[in-house]
Design a protein around this motif. Structure first.
Motif, PDB file in Angstrom:
ATOM      1  N   THR A  49       0.809  -1.212   0.000  1.00  0.00           N
ATOM      2  CA  THR A  49       0.000   0.000   0.000  1.00  0.00           C
ATOM      3  C   THR A  49       0.843   1.263   0.000  1.00  0.00           C
ATOM      4  O   THR A  49       0.324   2.351   0.206  1.00  0.00           O
ATOM      5  CB  THR A  49      -0.922   0.023   1.243  1.00  0.00           C
ATOM      6  N   THR A  50       2.147   1.125  -0.224  1.00  0.00           N
ATOM      7  CA  THR A  50       3.013   2.299  -0.265  1.00  0.00           C
ATOM      8  C   THR A  50       2.589   3.197  -1.429  1.00  0.00           C
ATOM      9  O   THR A  50       2.614   2.755  -2.582  1.00  0.00           O
ATOM     10  CB  THR A  50       4.480   1.882  -0.454  1.00  0.00           C
ATOM     11  N   PRO A  51       2.196   4.428  -1.166  1.00  0.00           N
ATOM     12  CA  PRO A  51       1.727   5.301  -2.247  1.00  0.00           C
ATOM     13  C   PRO A  51       2.749   5.451  -3.380  1.00  0.00           C
ATOM     14  O   PRO A  51       2.373   5.509  -4.554  1.00  0.00           O
ATOM     15  CB  PRO A  51       1.481   6.633  -1.531  1.00  0.00           C
ATOM     16  N   GLU A  52       4.030   5.491  -3.030  1.00  0.00           N
ATOM     17  CA  GLU A  52       5.064   5.659  -4.045  1.00  0.00           C
ATOM     18  C   GLU A  52       5.059   4.492  -5.020  1.00  0.00           C
ATOM     19  O   GLU A  52       5.114   4.679  -6.241  1.00  0.00           O
ATOM     20  CB  GLU A  52       6.434   5.788  -3.374  1.00  0.00           C
ATOM     21  N   TRP A  53       4.978   3.263  -4.493  1.00  0.00           N
ATOM     22  CA  TRP A  53       4.951   2.088  -5.360  1.00  0.00           C
ATOM     23  C   TRP A  53       3.649   2.015  -6.140  1.00  0.00           C
ATOM     24  O   TRP A  53       3.628   1.567  -7.292  1.00  0.00           O
ATOM     25  CB  TRP A  53       5.158   0.812  -4.551  1.00  0.00           C
ATOM     26  N   THR A  54       2.554   2.434  -5.513  1.00  0.00           N
ATOM     27  CA  THR A  54       1.272   2.398  -6.201  1.00  0.00           C
ATOM     28  C   THR A  54       1.318   3.239  -7.468  1.00  0.00           C
ATOM     29  O   THR A  54       0.839   2.816  -8.533  1.00  0.00           O
ATOM     30  CB  THR A  54       0.147   2.911  -5.278  1.00  0.00           C
ATOM     31  N   SER A  55       1.910   4.405  -7.387  1.00  0.00           N
ATOM     32  CA  SER A  55       1.995   5.276  -8.567  1.00  0.00           C
ATOM     33  C   SER A  55       2.906   4.671  -9.627  1.00  0.00           C
ATOM     34  O   SER A  55       2.635   4.787 -10.832  1.00  0.00           O
ATOM     35  CB  SER A  55       2.487   6.664  -8.171  1.00  0.00           C
ATOM     36  N   VAL A  56       3.987   4.022  -9.199  1.00  0.00           N
ATOM     37  CA  VAL A  56       4.893   3.361 -10.144  1.00  0.00           C
ATOM     38  C   VAL A  56       4.160   2.256 -10.889  1.00  0.00           C
ATOM     39  O   VAL A  56       4.222   2.157 -12.122  1.00  0.00           O
ATOM     40  CB  VAL A  56       6.125   2.788  -9.417  1.00  0.00           C
ATOM     41  N   TYR A  57       3.452   1.413 -10.133  1.00  0.00           N
ATOM     42  CA  TYR A  57       2.728   0.304 -10.746  1.00  0.00           C
ATOM     43  C   TYR A  57       1.587   0.800 -11.629  1.00  0.00           C
ATOM     44  O   TYR A  57       1.349   0.253 -12.719  1.00  0.00           O
ATOM     45  CB  TYR A  57       2.190  -0.634  -9.676  1.00  0.00           C
ATOM     46  N   ASP A  58       0.879   1.823 -11.186  1.00  0.00           N
ATOM     47  CA  ASP A  58      -0.219   2.347 -11.994  1.00  0.00           C
ATOM     48  C   ASP A  58       0.281   2.814 -13.354  1.00  0.00           C
ATOM     49  O   ASP A  58      -0.343   2.540 -14.394  1.00  0.00           O
ATOM     50  CB  ASP A  58      -0.907   3.508 -11.278  1.00  0.00           C
ATOM     51  N   ALA A  59       1.409   3.515 -13.357  1.00  0.00           N
ATOM     52  CA  ALA A  59       1.963   4.026 -14.605  1.00  0.00           C
ATOM     53  C   ALA A  59       2.429   2.889 -15.507  1.00  0.00           C
ATOM     54  O   ALA A  59       2.209   2.909 -16.732  1.00  0.00           O
ATOM     55  CB  ALA A  59       3.129   4.980 -14.316  1.00  0.00           C
ATOM     56  N   PHE A  60       3.050   1.878 -14.893  1.00  0.00           N
ATOM     57  CA  PHE A  60       3.558   0.774 -15.706  1.00  0.00           C
ATOM     58  C   PHE A  60       2.412  -0.067 -16.268  1.00  0.00           C
ATOM     59  O   PHE A  60       2.437  -0.473 -17.438  1.00  0.00           O
ATOM     60  CB  PHE A  60       4.502  -0.103 -14.883  1.00  0.00           C
ATOM     61  N   VAL A  61       1.381  -0.310 -15.463  1.00  0.00           N
ATOM     62  CA  VAL A  61       0.233  -1.074 -15.942  1.00  0.00           C
ATOM     63  C   VAL A  61      -0.453  -0.342 -17.096  1.00  0.00           C
ATOM     64  O   VAL A  61      -0.905  -0.972 -18.065  1.00  0.00           O
ATOM     65  CB  VAL A  61      -0.764  -1.333 -14.790  1.00  0.00           C
ATOM     66  N   ALA A  62      -0.504   0.973 -17.017  1.00  0.00           N
ATOM     67  CA  ALA A  62      -1.094   1.754 -18.107  1.00  0.00           C
ATOM     68  C   ALA A  62      -0.337   1.520 -19.411  1.00  0.00           C
ATOM     69  O   ALA A  62      -0.940   1.407 -20.489  1.00  0.00           O
ATOM     70  CB  ALA A  62      -1.093   3.238 -17.753  1.00  0.00           C
ATOM     71  N   LYS A  63       0.995   1.425 -19.323  1.00  0.00           N
ATOM     72  CA  LYS A  63       1.799   1.137 -20.511  1.00  0.00           C
ATOM     73  C   LYS A  63       1.478  -0.249 -21.065  1.00  0.00           C
ATOM     74  O   LYS A  63       1.382  -0.447 -22.282  1.00  0.00           O
ATOM     75  CB  LYS A  63       3.294   1.224 -20.178  1.00  0.00           C
ATOM     76  N   LEU A  64       1.317  -1.216 -20.169  1.00  0.00           N
ATOM     77  CA  LEU A  64       1.005  -2.571 -20.615  1.00  0.00           C
ATOM     78  C   LEU A  64      -0.347  -2.615 -21.305  1.00  0.00           C
ATOM     79  O   LEU A  64      -0.510  -3.292 -22.329  1.00  0.00           O
ATOM     80  CB  LEU A  64       1.021  -3.529 -19.421  1.00  0.00           C
ATOM     81  N   ARG A  65      -1.313  -1.909 -20.751  1.00  0.00           N
ATOM     82  CA  ARG A  65      -2.637  -1.886 -21.389  1.00  0.00           C
ATOM     83  C   ARG A  65      -2.570  -1.203 -22.748  1.00  0.00           C
ATOM     84  O   ARG A  65      -3.190  -1.669 -23.713  1.00  0.00           O
ATOM     85  CB  ARG A  65      -3.629  -1.174 -20.480  1.00  0.00           C
ATOM     86  N   ASP A  66      -1.818  -0.113 -22.840  1.00  0.00           N
ATOM     87  CA  ASP A  66      -1.668   0.574 -24.123  1.00  0.00           C
ATOM     88  C   ASP A  66      -1.023  -0.346 -25.160  1.00  0.00           C
ATOM     89  O   ASP A  66      -1.326  -0.247 -26.359  1.00  0.00           O
ATOM     90  CB  ASP A  66      -0.825   1.838 -23.961  1.00  0.00           C
ATOM     91  N   GLY A  67      -0.127  -1.207 -24.699  1.00  0.00           N
ATOM     92  CA  GLY A  67       0.542  -2.133 -25.599  1.00  0.00           C
ATOM     93  C   GLY A  67      -0.209  -3.431 -25.825  1.00  0.00           C
ATOM     94  O   GLY A  67       0.312  -4.341 -26.480  1.00  0.00           O
ATOM     95  N   ALA A  68      -1.422  -3.527 -25.291  1.00  0.00           N
ATOM     96  CA  ALA A  68      -2.280  -4.711 -25.466  1.00  0.00           C
ATOM     97  C   ALA A  68      -1.592  -5.986 -24.992  1.00  0.00           C
ATOM     98  O   ALA A  68      -1.768  -7.057 -25.575  1.00  0.00           O
ATOM     99  CB  ALA A  68      -2.715  -4.850 -26.919  1.00  0.00           C
ATOM    100  N   VAL A  69      -0.805  -5.881 -23.917  1.00  0.00           N
ATOM    101  CA  VAL A  69      -0.149  -7.054 -23.355  1.00  0.00           C
ATOM    102  C   VAL A  69      -1.206  -8.031 -22.853  1.00  0.00           C
ATOM    103  O   VAL A  69      -2.182  -7.641 -22.214  1.00  0.00           O
ATOM    104  CB  VAL A  69       0.795  -6.643 -22.211  1.00  0.00           C
ATOM    105  N   ALA A  70      -1.045  -9.295 -23.170  1.00  0.00           N
ATOM    106  CA  ALA A  70      -1.943 -10.401 -22.810  1.00  0.00           C
ATOM    107  C   ALA A  70      -3.186 -10.472 -23.682  1.00  0.00           C
ATOM    108  O   ALA A  70      -4.025 -11.355 -23.484  1.00  0.00           O
ATOM    109  CB  ALA A  70      -2.345 -10.358 -21.339  1.00  0.00           C
ATOM    110  N   ALA A  71      -3.300  -9.594 -24.678  1.00  0.00           N
ATOM    111  CA  ALA A  71      -4.489  -9.599 -25.543  1.00  0.00           C
ATOM    112  C   ALA A  71      -4.579 -10.865 -26.392  1.00  0.00           C
ATOM    113  O   ALA A  71      -5.673 -11.264 -26.802  1.00  0.00           O
ATOM    114  CB  ALA A  71      -4.490  -8.366 -26.438  1.00  0.00           C
ATOM    115  N   THR A  72      -3.440 -11.508 -26.669  1.00  0.00           N
ATOM    116  CA  THR A  72      -3.443 -12.703 -27.507  1.00  0.00           C
ATOM    117  C   THR A  72      -3.389 -13.989 -26.695  1.00  0.00           C
ATOM    118  O   THR A  72      -3.233 -15.075 -27.257  1.00  0.00           O
ATOM    119  CB  THR A  72      -2.252 -12.679 -28.483  1.00  0.00           C
ATOM    120  N   ALA A  73      -3.510 -13.890 -25.373  1.00  0.00           N
ATOM    121  CA  ALA A  73      -3.496 -15.095 -24.530  1.00  0.00           C
ATOM    122  C   ALA A  73      -4.687 -15.986 -24.869  1.00  0.00           C
ATOM    123  O   ALA A  73      -5.700 -15.509 -25.391  1.00  0.00           O
ATOM    124  CB  ALA A  73      -3.529 -14.701 -23.060  1.00  0.00           C
ATOM    125  N   PRO A  74      -4.585 -17.298 -24.604  1.00  0.00           N
ATOM    126  CA  PRO A  74      -5.698 -18.206 -24.913  1.00  0.00           C
ATOM    127  C   PRO A  74      -7.016 -17.730 -24.310  1.00  0.00           C
ATOM    128  O   PRO A  74      -7.061 -17.264 -23.172  1.00  0.00           O
ATOM    129  CB  PRO A  74      -5.230 -19.524 -24.291  1.00  0.00           C
TER     130      PRO A  74
END
Length: 214
Positions: A17-42
């Motif tokens: 729940t560290t706010p600093e890590w939360t912001s890091v993860y939020d930003a990185f997850v946004a990049k993954l979603r923009d890149g459609a990561v896991a979109a081709t999974a079974p």
């Protein structure tokens, strides 16, 4: 919409729940979603590709062998170093009798080396099967892997987390945690893969699918 077990639903010690890590993860997850990561999974209704991986004790296990006696819950996770993965695997361990009563078995996949995979049995119980996805080969093949960017690499190293040591390679590859129910004919009956590692499949929904297979 598929339900999800969120990190906030896990025991307190499993949360970050560290706010600093939360912001890091939020930003990185946004990049993954923009890149459609896991979109081709079974997907549900597709056939999961056959594979053969060593288990935590060095014995090679194929998907065909694993589903021969009934449906399996196939869970990709990042490993014991990940608090969210520990929380999810502990949840499966606590529910292993329920899963067995529904007619299913847990098979979890991790890229960890150096004996770390076997340690996960303490979380999921001896009935589960732990498979070692060396160099994340299977995760890459089914569209469930990505490379950490330089910023996340630096943050991990700064807090003493060396993925090269954990995974035995310098690729800085991580798998997207994902859960599948796979039937005897290797068909996917349930599929959950979210680029946000803090969101996991709801075990109760998985149990319902396994029970329906019979």
């Amino acid at each position: 919409m598929t339900n999800a077990l969120r990190l906030s639903d896990l025991p307190h010690e499993c949360r970050d729940t560290t706010p600093e890590w939360t912001s890091v993860y939020d930003a990185f997850v946004a990049k993954l979603r923009d890149g459609a990561v896991a979109a081709t999974a079974p997907k549900n209704g597709e056939t999961f590709p056959d594979f053969c991986l060593p288990d935590a004790f060095g014995h090679y296990r194929s998907l065909a062998e694993l589903v021969a006696d009934g449906p399996i819950v196939l869970s990709f996770n990042r490993g014991g170093w990940c608090s969210a993965c520990r929380g999810e695997l502990s949840a499966w361990g606590e529910r292993r009798e329920v899963l067995a009563a529904a007619g299913g078995r847990l098979v979890t996949i991790t890229g960890e080396v150096g004996g770390r995979a076997a340690q996960l049995l303490d979380l999921v119980g001896p009935e589960a099967t732990i498979l070692c996805d060396i160099d994340h080969g299977l995760a890459l093949a089914v569209g469930l892997a990505f490379r950490c960017d330089a910023h996340l690499q630096a943050r991990y190293l700064a807090c003493g987390l060396d993925l090269a040591d954990i995974y035995g390679g310098n690729g800085w590859i991580l798998p997207v945690p994902a859960t599948f129910v796979i039937d005897r004919d290797q068909s996917v009956r349930f599929a959950f893969a979210d680029p946000d590692f803090r969101i996991r499949a709801d075990p109760d929904e998985v149990f319902a699918i396994v029970s329906a297979i019979g």
